[in-house]
Write a protein that holds these residues in place. Structure first.
Motif, PDB file in Angstrom:
ATOM      1  N   ALA B 120       0.845  -1.202   0.000  1.00  0.00           N
ATOM      2  CA  ALA B 120       0.000   0.000   0.000  1.00  0.00           C
ATOM      3  C   ALA B 120       0.876   1.246   0.000  1.00  0.00           C
ATOM      4  O   ALA B 120       0.686   2.171  -0.790  1.00  0.00           O
ATOM      5  CB  ALA B 120      -0.917  -0.013   1.215  1.00  0.00           C
ATOM      6  N   GLY B 121       1.876   1.261   0.884  1.00  0.00           N
ATOM      7  CA  GLY B 121       2.776   2.415   0.965  1.00  0.00           C
ATOM      8  C   GLY B 121       3.524   2.615  -0.338  1.00  0.00           C
ATOM      9  O   GLY B 121       3.720   3.747  -0.786  1.00  0.00           O
ATOM     10  N   GLY B 122       3.935   1.501  -0.966  1.00  0.00           N
ATOM     11  CA  GLY B 122       4.646   1.571  -2.247  1.00  0.00           C
ATOM     12  C   GLY B 122       3.769   2.150  -3.336  1.00  0.00           C
ATOM     13  O   GLY B 122       4.207   2.973  -4.158  1.00  0.00           O
ATOM     14  N   ASN B 123       2.494   1.759  -3.346  1.00  0.00           N
ATOM     15  CA  ASN B 123       1.563   2.279  -4.340  1.00  0.00           C
ATOM     16  C   ASN B 123       1.445   3.797  -4.262  1.00  0.00           C
ATOM     17  O   ASN B 123       1.391   4.476  -5.279  1.00  0.00           O
ATOM     18  CB  ASN B 123       0.177   1.649  -4.153  1.00  0.00           C
ATOM     19  CG  ASN B 123      -0.049   0.463  -5.075  1.00  0.00           C
ATOM     20  OD1 ASN B 123      -0.226   0.634  -6.274  1.00  0.00           O
ATOM     21  ND2 ASN B 123      -0.006  -0.728  -4.516  1.00  0.00           N
ATOM     22  N   VAL B 124       1.396   4.310  -3.044  1.00  0.00           N
ATOM     23  CA  VAL B 124       1.260   5.757  -2.876  1.00  0.00           C
ATOM     24  C   VAL B 124       2.610   6.445  -3.120  1.00  0.00           C
ATOM     25  O   VAL B 124       2.695   7.447  -3.821  1.00  0.00           O
ATOM     26  CB  VAL B 124       0.718   6.093  -1.460  1.00  0.00           C
ATOM     27  CG1 VAL B 124       0.581   7.599  -1.280  1.00  0.00           C
ATOM     28  CG2 VAL B 124      -0.638   5.414  -1.247  1.00  0.00           C
ATOM     29  N   GLY B 125       3.689   5.835  -2.557  1.00  0.00           N
ATOM     30  CA  GLY B 125       5.014   6.451  -2.630  1.00  0.00           C
ATOM     31  C   GLY B 125       5.565   6.514  -4.044  1.00  0.00           C
ATOM     32  O   GLY B 125       6.288   7.452  -4.399  1.00  0.00           O
ATOM     33  N   GLU B 126       5.185   5.539  -4.869  1.00  0.00           N
ATOM     34  CA  GLU B 126       5.681   5.482  -6.243  1.00  0.00           C
ATOM     35  C   GLU B 126       5.395   6.773  -7.006  1.00  0.00           C
ATOM     36  O   GLU B 126       6.226   7.261  -7.778  1.00  0.00           O
ATOM     37  CB  GLU B 126       5.007   4.306  -6.949  1.00  0.00           C
ATOM     38  CG  GLU B 126       5.601   3.975  -8.286  1.00  0.00           C
ATOM     39  CD  GLU B 126       4.911   2.754  -8.895  1.00  0.00           C
ATOM     40  OE1 GLU B 126       5.617   1.862  -9.346  1.00  0.00           O
ATOM     41  OE2 GLU B 126       3.658   2.724  -8.892  1.00  0.00           O
ATOM     42  N   ARG B 127       4.226   7.333  -6.753  1.00  0.00           N
ATOM     43  CA  ARG B 127       3.851   8.559  -7.467  1.00  0.00           C
ATOM     44  C   ARG B 127       4.721   9.736  -7.035  1.00  0.00           C
ATOM     45  O   ARG B 127       4.977  10.647  -7.791  1.00  0.00           O
ATOM     46  CB  ARG B 127       2.368   8.887  -7.234  1.00  0.00           C
ATOM     47  CG  ARG B 127       1.427   7.849  -7.774  1.00  0.00           C
ATOM     48  CD  ARG B 127       1.628   7.654  -9.266  1.00  0.00           C
ATOM     49  NE  ARG B 127       1.215   8.817 -10.035  1.00  0.00           N
ATOM     50  CZ  ARG B 127       0.026   8.937 -10.609  1.00  0.00           C
ATOM     51  NH1 ARG B 127      -0.846   7.978 -10.531  1.00  0.00           N
ATOM     52  NH2 ARG B 127      -0.271  10.033 -11.267  1.00  0.00           N
ATOM     53  N   LEU B 128       5.140   9.711  -5.763  1.00  0.00           N
ATOM     54  CA  LEU B 128       6.025  10.779  -5.280  1.00  0.00           C
ATOM     55  C   LEU B 128       7.399  10.646  -5.922  1.00  0.00           C
ATOM     56  O   LEU B 128       8.036  11.632  -6.278  1.00  0.00           O
ATOM     57  CB  LEU B 128       6.149  10.704  -3.760  1.00  0.00           C
ATOM     58  CG  LEU B 128       4.897  11.091  -2.978  1.00  0.00           C
ATOM     59  CD1 LEU B 128       5.063  10.737  -1.508  1.00  0.00           C
ATOM     60  CD2 LEU B 128       4.611  12.580  -3.140  1.00  0.00           C
ATOM     61  N   GLY B 137      12.510   8.315   3.985  1.00  0.00           N
ATOM     62  CA  GLY B 137      11.746   8.623   5.197  1.00  0.00           C
ATOM     63  C   GLY B 137      10.580   9.563   4.902  1.00  0.00           C
ATOM     64  O   GLY B 137       9.476   9.393   5.403  1.00  0.00           O
ATOM     65  N   LYS B 138      10.835  10.535   4.032  1.00  0.00           N
ATOM     66  CA  LYS B 138       9.800  11.505   3.709  1.00  0.00           C
ATOM     67  C   LYS B 138       8.674  10.850   2.895  1.00  0.00           C
ATOM     68  O   LYS B 138       7.495  11.069   3.148  1.00  0.00           O
ATOM     69  CB  LYS B 138      10.409  12.674   2.938  1.00  0.00           C
ATOM     70  CG  LYS B 138       9.406  13.791   2.756  1.00  0.00           C
ATOM     71  CD  LYS B 138       9.991  15.040   2.169  1.00  0.00           C
ATOM     72  CE  LYS B 138       8.845  16.017   1.923  1.00  0.00           C
ATOM     73  NZ  LYS B 138       9.128  16.906   0.816  1.00  0.00           N
ATOM     74  N   ILE B 139       9.089  10.018   1.919  1.00  0.00           N
ATOM     75  CA  ILE B 139       8.088   9.330   1.101  1.00  0.00           C
ATOM     76  C   ILE B 139       7.181   8.484   1.988  1.00  0.00           C
ATOM     77  O   ILE B 139       5.949   8.513   1.875  1.00  0.00           O
ATOM     78  CB  ILE B 139       8.779   8.442   0.037  1.00  0.00           C
ATOM     79  CG1 ILE B 139       9.487   9.327  -0.988  1.00  0.00           C
ATOM     80  CG2 ILE B 139       7.766   7.529  -0.648  1.00  0.00           C
ATOM     81  CD1 ILE B 139      10.332   8.563  -1.980  1.00  0.00           C
ATOM     82  N   ARG B 140       7.797   7.762   2.921  1.00  0.00           N
ATOM     83  CA  ARG B 140       7.024   6.891   3.799  1.00  0.00           C
ATOM     84  C   ARG B 140       6.084   7.699   4.699  1.00  0.00           C
ATOM     85  O   ARG B 140       4.936   7.305   4.927  1.00  0.00           O
ATOM     86  CB  ARG B 140       7.964   6.023   4.626  1.00  0.00           C
ATOM     87  CG  ARG B 140       7.249   4.869   5.313  1.00  0.00           C
ATOM     88  CD  ARG B 140       8.228   3.877   5.865  1.00  0.00           C
ATOM     89  NE  ARG B 140       7.580   2.935   6.750  1.00  0.00           N
ATOM     90  CZ  ARG B 140       7.083   1.770   6.356  1.00  0.00           C
ATOM     91  NH1 ARG B 140       7.177   1.409   5.100  1.00  0.00           N
ATOM     92  NH2 ARG B 140       6.481   0.972   7.218  1.00  0.00           N
ATOM     93  N   SER B 141       6.558   8.851   5.154  1.00  0.00           N
ATOM     94  CA  SER B 141       5.695   9.608   6.062  1.00  0.00           C
ATOM     95  C   SER B 141       4.538  10.269   5.298  1.00  0.00           C
ATOM     96  O   SER B 141       3.412  10.328   5.784  1.00  0.00           O
ATOM     97  CB  SER B 141       6.521  10.605   6.880  1.00  0.00           C
ATOM     98  OG  SER B 141       6.446  11.894   6.318  1.00  0.00           O
ATOM     99  N   VAL B 142       4.802  10.735   4.055  1.00  0.00           N
ATOM    100  CA  VAL B 142       3.698  11.287   3.252  1.00  0.00           C
ATOM    101  C   VAL B 142       2.701  10.181   2.906  1.00  0.00           C
ATOM    102  O   VAL B 142       1.478  10.367   2.989  1.00  0.00           O
ATOM    103  CB  VAL B 142       4.234  11.966   1.961  1.00  0.00           C
ATOM    104  CG1 VAL B 142       3.078  12.378   1.062  1.00  0.00           C
ATOM    105  CG2 VAL B 142       5.085  13.178   2.302  1.00  0.00           C
ATOM    106  N   ALA B 143       3.228   9.003   2.550  1.00  0.00           N
ATOM    107  CA  ALA B 143       2.345   7.878   2.205  1.00  0.00           C
ATOM    108  C   ALA B 143       1.472   7.516   3.398  1.00  0.00           C
ATOM    109  O   ALA B 143       0.259   7.297   3.254  1.00  0.00           O
ATOM    110  CB  ALA B 143       3.180   6.676   1.760  1.00  0.00           C
TER     111      ALA B 143
END
Lengths: 234, 269
Positions: B120-128, B137-143
Motif C-alpha cells: 500500500a505504501g509503495g503504491n502511494v510512494g511510487e507517485r512521489l 523517510g519523507k516518502i514513507r511519512s507522506v504515504a
C-alpha cells in the motif's frame, strides 16, 4: 434604498416530453424589484407558482422567458442567461436558498455542517466552530447532538440545523422557502429575529411563509403571485 | 524555487484559463459512433459530471480526454503550468510526462489503477518518486499521512492491496492518484461496485478532498445521486452525443430534454 434584484417579464412553463409533450404554463409576465433591507413575501394559494418563482430566482429552474438580474459585487448578472460557472459564482457570494429541508451529507456532524459556509468563506476553523456553536444554541439544538450527523435527528431538528447553516453567513440576496414550516413558537421567534437582523445588515429577502404571524412580523412588502399567473393555454 | 511574484502570476493565469478546453471531440469505431462533437471547458476547482446509460459514450469520451485513446477528430487542450498544450498533438513521450505531471485517473476497478504486487505504501510512494522525491523517510511519512486521509490504518502500510477489501482498495487508489496533487482528475464510476454504506463514506471523502485541493475533475457515473452530491455541472449523453448540459441541480430538477426527463423520472428518491 438600492435595488439588489430586478425581475423583468419572467415566464415559466414546463414541457413534459414523456407525457405526450403536454405544456404546463406556470408563470408569465412577472416583474418586480427588491431593494436592500426589504423582505418580500410571496402570497397565493398552493400551486400558484410561489416555489417555482423562488427556484427560478436561484437558477435551479430554467427560465422560459424574461430576465432575473441580481446585483453581484459590482455588476448585474442575469441568472436567466448566465453560464453555470457564473451562477455558481453568484451563489457563492451573493445568492442563497433556504429550504425547509436539510440535504443530509452522510457522516458530517451538525456542527461541521453549520460552520462549513464560514470555513469556505475563509474564516479560521476555531472561530467558525465557536460561531456555529452559538448559532446551534440559539436555535435550541441540544449540545449533545452537535457532534452527531443529523441523519438521525427529528424533522424539526434537521430543519433548524439547516436554518443555522443558512443564516450563519448571510448573503446580500436570500430566498426563503417556508423556513418556519412546522417550527414551534419559540423557534419561530428565533427565525423572525434572524430575518430582521439580515434585513438590518442590508440583505434583500424574498420568501414563502404559510404562517400568518411570521408573514406579518417579517414582511415589509407582499406580492400576490396570482396576478402573475397566466391563463391556461388554449 | 518560484518567487512570490511567479506564484501570483500562476494563480492569476489559472483563475481565468480553463484547465481543460475540449472542442468537437469525436471518436468513431469504424462506422459506429463512440462519441460525437463534444465541446466544453473546465475551470480550476470545477467538477463536471457525465451521466447517461451504458453505451452512451461516457467512457469513450473520458478515455479521449485522459489521453488513453485518440479522438478521430477534435481537440483536447490542457493548461500545464501556464502553457496551453494540445494533448493529442504531443509525442507519446511528452504526453505520458504530462499525464504523470498534471493529471490523475481513478478507475472503476481499483485493480486497473493499483499495482497489486506492491505494498500500500509503495503504491502511494511510487507517485512521489515519479515526481522526483528521493528521501525514503519523507516518502514513507507522506504515504502514511495519505493512508490516514483516506481512512486506511497506517499500520497496514506494508500490506498488499489484495489483502484489502474492495472499498479499501478504492480508497487506496484515490490516495495514489491524489498524493501527487494533480490539477485535473478523471474518475470512471468511482463508487461503482461498492456497497451503499462504503459508497457514502467514499463520496464524502471525495467531496472534501476535491474541495481542499481545488482539483478540477471529470466524473463519469450512471448514478444521479452521486452526480448531485459531487458535481457542479452535468453533461447528459445519449448515443454518443451530449443532449443536455448545465448546472447540476438545474439539469436534475428541471430537465429540458426528453431523455433527461426519462432518466430523472426513473430514479426512486
Amino acid at each position: 434604498m438600492t435595488d439588489l434584484v430586478r425581475v423583468t417579464k419572467l415566464g415559466k412553463s414546463f414541457t413534459l416530453h414523456n407525457q405526450g409533450g403536454v405544456c404546463l404554463p406556470v408563470l408569465g409576465g412577472v416583474s418586480f424589484n427588491i431593494a436592500s433591507g426589504e423582505c418580500l413575501v410571496l402570497h397565493g394559494p398552493s400551486g400558484a407558482g410561489k416555489s417555482t418563482l423562488l427556484r427560478l430566482l436561484y437558477g435551479n429552474y430554467k427560465c422560459s422567458e424574461g430576465r432575473i438580474e441580481i446585483f453581484h459585487q459590482t455588476r448585474w448578472v442575469d441568472i436567466a442567461t448566465a453560464d453555470p460557472r457564473e451562477v455558481l459564482e453568484v451563489r457563492r457570494h451573493t445568492l442563497s436558498y433556504v429550504s425547509q429541508f436539510l440535504r443530509v451529507i452522510p457522516r458530517v456532524s451538525a456542527l461541521d455542517i453549520v460552520k462549513e459556509p464560514l470555513v469556505v468563506g475563509g474564516m479560521a476553523n476555531n472561530l467558525a466552530a465557536t460561531r456555529a456553536a452559538d448559532m446551534l444554541a440559539r436555535l435550541n439544538i441540544p449540545e449533545r447532538l452537535w457532534s452527531l450527523a443529523p441523519a438521525t435527528f427529528s424533522g424539526g431538528e434537521q430543519q433548524r440545523v439547516n436554518i443555522a447553516r443558512s443564516f450563519i453567513s448571510i448573503t446580500p440576496v436570500m430566498l426563503l422557502d417556508e423556513p418556519t414550516a412546522s417550527l414551534d413558537a419559540e423557534n419561530r421567534e428565533v427565525v423572525i429575529s434572524l430575518i430582521e437582523e439580515a434585513r438590518k445588515a442590508g440583505s434583500a429577502l424574498i420568501g414563502i411563509f404559510h404562517d400568518e404571524l411570521v408573514r406579518e412580523r417579517a414582511a415589509t412588502r407582499r406580492i400576490d403571485i396570482q396576478s402573475f399567473t397566466i391563463a391556461e393555454a388554449a | 524555487m518560484s518567487t512570490g511574484l511567479e506564484l501570483l502570476q500562476h494563480a492569476l493565469h489559472a483563475a481565468d484559463h480553463p484547465v481543460l478546453n475540449v472542442t468537437d471531440v469525436t471518436r468513431l469505431y469504424g462506422e459506429r459512433i463512440g462519441c460525437a462533437d463534444v465541446s466544453f471547458k473546465l475551470w480550476p476547482g470545477e467538477v463536471l459530471g457525465i451521466v447517461g446509460e451504458s453505451g452512451s459514450g461516457k467512457s469513450t469520451l473520458l478515455r479521449c480526454l485522459a489521453g488513453l485513446d485518440r479522438p478521430s477528430s477534435g481537440c483536447v487542450m490542457l493548461d500545464d503550468e501556464g502553457m496551453t498544450l494540445d494533448l493529442h498533438g504531443l509525442s507519446e513521450q511528452q504526453r505520458r510526462a504530462l499525464m504523470r505531471r498534471s493529471m490523475g485517473i481513478v478507475h472503476q476497478n481499483p485493480r486497473d489503477g493499483l499495482r497489486m504486487d506492491v505494498s500500500a505504501g509503495g503504491n502511494v510512494g511510487e507517485r512521489l518518486m515519479d515526481r522526483g522525491e528521493r528521501h525514503y523517510g519523507k516518502i514513507r511519512s507522506v504515504a502514511s499521512d495519505w493512508l490516514r486521509r483516506v481512512e486506511i490504518d497506517p499500520a497496514r502500510i506494508d500490506d498488499l492491496p489484495r489483502q484489502f477489501s474492495g472499498g479499501m482498495q478504492q480508497r487506496l487508489q484515490i490516495a495514489r492518484v491524489l498524493v501527487s496533487e494533480p490539477k485535473l482528475v478523471f474518475m470512471d464510476e468511482p463508487t461503482g461496485g461498492l456497497d451503499v454504506s462504503v459508497q457514502a463514506k467514499l463520496l464524502d471523502l471525495l467531496r472534501s478532498l476535491v474541495r481542499q485541493l481545488n482539483i478540477a475533475a471529470v466524473i463519469v457515473t450512471h448514478d444521479l445521486a452521486v452526480a448531485r452530491l459531487l458535481t457542479d455541472r452535468l453533461m447528459v449523453m445519449k448515443g454518443g452525443c451530449v443532449v443536455e448540459q448545465g448546472l447540476t441541480d438545474q439539469v436534475l430538477d428541471d430537465p429540458q430534454h426528453a431523455y433527461t426527463q426519462l432518466l430523472t423520472s426513473a430514479v426512486l428518491s
